[in-house]
Design a protein around this motif. Structure first.
Motif, PDB file in Angstrom:
ATOM      1  N   ILE A   1       0.848  -1.199   0.000  1.00 14.07           N
ATOM      2  CA  ILE A   1       0.000   0.000   0.000  1.00 14.07           C
ATOM      3  C   ILE A   1       0.889   1.256   0.000  1.00 14.07           C
ATOM      4  O   ILE A   1       0.682   2.189  -0.776  1.00 14.07           O
ATOM      5  CB  ILE A   1      -0.947   0.015   1.218  1.00 14.07           C
TER       6      ILE A   1
ATOM      7  N   LEU B   1       4.007   1.574  -0.974  1.00 10.58           N
ATOM      8  CA  LEU B   1       4.774   1.706  -2.218  1.00 10.58           C
ATOM      9  C   LEU B   1       3.877   2.020  -3.410  1.00 10.58           C
ATOM     10  O   LEU B   1       4.341   2.573  -4.400  1.00 10.58           O
ATOM     11  CB  LEU B   1       5.580   0.432  -2.486  1.00 10.58           C
ATOM     12  N   GLY B   2       2.594   1.679  -3.316  1.00 13.47           N
ATOM     13  CA  GLY B   2       1.665   2.031  -4.390  1.00 13.47           C
ATOM     14  C   GLY B   2       1.652   3.545  -4.611  1.00 13.47           C
ATOM     15  O   GLY B   2       1.648   4.025  -5.738  1.00 13.47           O
ATOM     16  N   PHE B   3       1.688   4.305  -3.504  1.00 13.11           N
ATOM     17  CA  PHE B   3       1.638   5.767  -3.615  1.00 13.11           C
ATOM     18  C   PHE B   3       2.968   6.358  -4.061  1.00 13.11           C
ATOM     19  O   PHE B   3       2.993   7.359  -4.775  1.00 13.11           O
ATOM     20  CB  PHE B   3       1.233   6.378  -2.270  1.00 13.11           C
TER      21      PHE B   3
ATOM     22  N   HIS C   1       6.852   5.327  -5.579  1.00 10.24           N
ATOM     23  CA  HIS C   1       7.846   4.365  -6.054  1.00 10.24           C
ATOM     24  C   HIS C   1       8.562   4.943  -7.269  1.00 10.24           C
ATOM     25  O   HIS C   1       8.068   5.912  -7.858  1.00 10.24           O
ATOM     26  CB  HIS C   1       7.177   3.031  -6.417  1.00 10.24           C
TER      27      HIS C   1
ATOM     28  N   GLU D   1       9.865   8.716 -12.162  1.00 13.21           N
ATOM     29  CA  GLU D   1       8.483   9.164 -12.335  1.00 13.21           C
ATOM     30  C   GLU D   1       8.294  10.648 -12.043  1.00 13.21           C
ATOM     31  O   GLU D   1       7.442  11.299 -12.650  1.00 13.21           O
ATOM     32  CB  GLU D   1       7.545   8.322 -11.469  1.00 13.21           C
TER      33      GLU D   1
ATOM     34  N   VAL E   1       8.917  12.403 -15.192  1.00 16.57           N
ATOM     35  CA  VAL E   1       7.769  12.346 -16.110  1.00 16.57           C
ATOM     36  C   VAL E   1       6.702  13.353 -15.670  1.00 16.57           C
ATOM     37  O   VAL E   1       6.162  14.104 -16.490  1.00 16.57           O
ATOM     38  CB  VAL E   1       7.170  10.915 -16.178  1.00 16.57           C
ATOM     39  N   SER E   2       6.407  13.375 -14.357  1.00 15.18           N
ATOM     40  CA  SER E   2       5.393  14.305 -13.832  1.00 15.18           C
ATOM     41  C   SER E   2       5.763  15.756 -14.142  1.00 15.18           C
ATOM     42  O   SER E   2       4.923  16.553 -14.528  1.00 15.18           O
ATOM     43  CB  SER E   2       5.258  14.151 -12.314  1.00 15.18           C
TER      44      SER E   2
ATOM     45  N   SER F   1       3.750  19.248 -13.699  1.00 16.32           N
ATOM     46  CA  SER F   1       3.599  19.347 -12.244  1.00 16.32           C
ATOM     47  C   SER F   1       4.943  19.656 -11.604  1.00 16.32           C
ATOM     48  O   SER F   1       5.923  18.992 -11.890  1.00 16.32           O
ATOM     49  CB  SER F   1       3.077  18.025 -11.674  1.00 16.32           C
TER      50      SER F   1
ATOM     51  N   ILE G   1       4.717  17.425  -6.182  1.00 17.60           N
ATOM     52  CA  ILE G   1       4.425  16.016  -6.454  1.00 17.60           C
ATOM     53  C   ILE G   1       5.190  15.113  -5.495  1.00 17.60           C
ATOM     54  O   ILE G   1       4.665  14.110  -4.999  1.00 17.60           O
ATOM     55  CB  ILE G   1       4.776  15.687  -7.929  1.00 17.60           C
TER      56      ILE G   1
ATOM     57  N   LEU H   1       3.477  15.284  -2.122  1.00 21.19           N
ATOM     58  CA  LEU H   1       2.170  14.610  -2.211  1.00 21.19           C
ATOM     59  C   LEU H   1       2.341  13.098  -2.138  1.00 21.19           C
ATOM     60  O   LEU H   1       1.666  12.399  -1.378  1.00 21.19           O
ATOM     61  CB  LEU H   1       1.475  14.999  -3.524  1.00 21.19           C
ATOM     62  N   ARG H   2       3.283  12.576  -2.929  1.00 21.71           N
ATOM     63  CA  ARG H   2       3.436  11.116  -3.004  1.00 21.71           C
ATOM     64  C   ARG H   2       4.026  10.539  -1.724  1.00 21.71           C
ATOM     65  O   ARG H   2       3.536   9.540  -1.210  1.00 21.71           O
ATOM     66  CB  ARG H   2       4.304  10.739  -4.209  1.00 21.71           C
TER      67      ARG H   2
ATOM     68  N   ALA I   1       1.401  10.849   1.084  1.00 21.50           N
ATOM     69  CA  ALA I   1       0.351   9.833   0.970  1.00 21.50           C
ATOM     70  C   ALA I   1       0.886   8.477   1.414  1.00 21.50           C
ATOM     71  O   ALA I   1       0.211   7.720   2.120  1.00 21.50           O
ATOM     72  CB  ALA I   1      -0.160   9.759  -0.465  1.00 21.50           C
TER      73      ALA I   1
END
Lengths: 155, 142
Positions: free
Chosen positions: B98, B100-102, B104, B109, B112-113, B118, B123, B126-127, B130
């Motif tokens: 759970i 690592l879902g938010f 990783h 990444e 990319v964001s 963003s 970001i 936020l990640r 979360a």
């Protein structure tokens, strides 16, 4: 040397367990894509995206990110946003959704293989992404309205 | 509404699945070897002892720090390799999944964001925020 061998065997058997889940899932995803399942679901999804302030143009990168992920999908997502059909406020909402929730097929498959229940892989990410975007959308609407009223009073 | 299925779809899907499997194998196998060696040499115990108080907040053992670090900095394949080598309890694996879902593969990444418009600090916080909140919540719930 014995220790490294142990690690190698453990790694390879893990890859085999993951392969048995990832390959069937990728076949299902391919069949879903070829049958345009996403387009058929568009009506339902369009309404859900409207609640968080995304138009159809803005929802497209989110759907790509959720199904294909940020690395596989990055080309499509970035070129769509570069075309400029998506408003700056939508870009912010898309950014938040994508950051919290993407690659739901691949990420989920990997952790399913090591025994995590499906519920815990999908629900927290989708719920958190949706709620954060809803909050951001409401906040931006509230701020725009206040600015508008401020101008009306001063003007 | 009938679903169309033909052999080309099955073949394409299977090829994609094999490609993903090979990609992840290139990372999972070296990671399990490295983690197994770290564990046997006692290095892992030292790291685990240092991280134990922090990991305790999420209901995790000190070892689990290695899974979080490899997931945050490298990717989920590396995290999976660490999970396989550590032999963690199912409950711990679920909490880690759970978290690592938010957050990783942050190095790749976040780039990319940023390219998608963003700002990096927003970001990143936020990640990670979360991820840590989810750890606090599910670490107590599960």
């Amino acid at each position: 040397m014995g220790i490294m061998w142990e690690g190698l065997v453990q790694g390879l058997s893990g890859v085999w367990v993951i392969a048995r889940i990832v390959i069937p899932l990728m076949i299902l995803l391919e069949i879903a894509g070829a049958n345009r399942i996403l387009e058929r679901l568009n009506g339902i999804m369009a309404r859900m995206f409207r609640w968080i302030g995304l138009t159809e143009e803005g929802a497209f990168p989110v759907v790509v990110a959720v199904f294909f992920g940020l690395s596989f999908g990055s080309g499509v997502i970035i070129s769509h946003l570069d075309e400029g059909k998506v408003s700056p406020r939508e870009v912010r909402i898309i950014g938040v959704f994508m950051a919290l929730c993407h690659a739901l097929v691949e990420d989920t498959a990997i952790f399913l293989a090591v025994g995590v229940p499906l519920f815990f892989l999908l629900v927290p990410r989708l719920a958190a992404a949706y709620l954060c975007c809803w909050g951001l959308h409401r906040f931006m609407v509230w701020r725009e309205r206040r600015e508008f009223q401020g101008k009306a009073v001063n003007g | 509404m009938a679903l169309q299925v033909n052999s080309a779809m099955v073949r394409n899907g299977a090829l994609k699945g094999i490609k993903v499997t090979l990609e992840l194998g290139k990372i999972v196998v070296p990671t399990t070897i490295v983690v197994t060696v770290l564990r046997a040499s006692g290095v892992l115990d030292a790291v685990a002892a240092t991280c134990a108080p922090l990991m305790g907040l999420f209901g995790l053992s000190g070892d689990a720090a290695l899974v979080l670090i490899s997931g945050y900095f490298v990717n989920l394949y590396a995290a999976t390799g660490s999970i396989l080598a550590l032999g963690l309890a199912p409950r711990e694996i679920t909490i880690l999944a759970i978290m690592l879902g938010f957050a990783h593969s942050l190095l790749v990444e976040i780039a990319v964001s940023r390219r998608a418009g963003s700002p990096i600090p927003a970001i990143l916080s936020l990640r990670l925020g979360a991820s840590l909140c989810a750890g606090l919540i599910f670490g107590r719930m599960l």
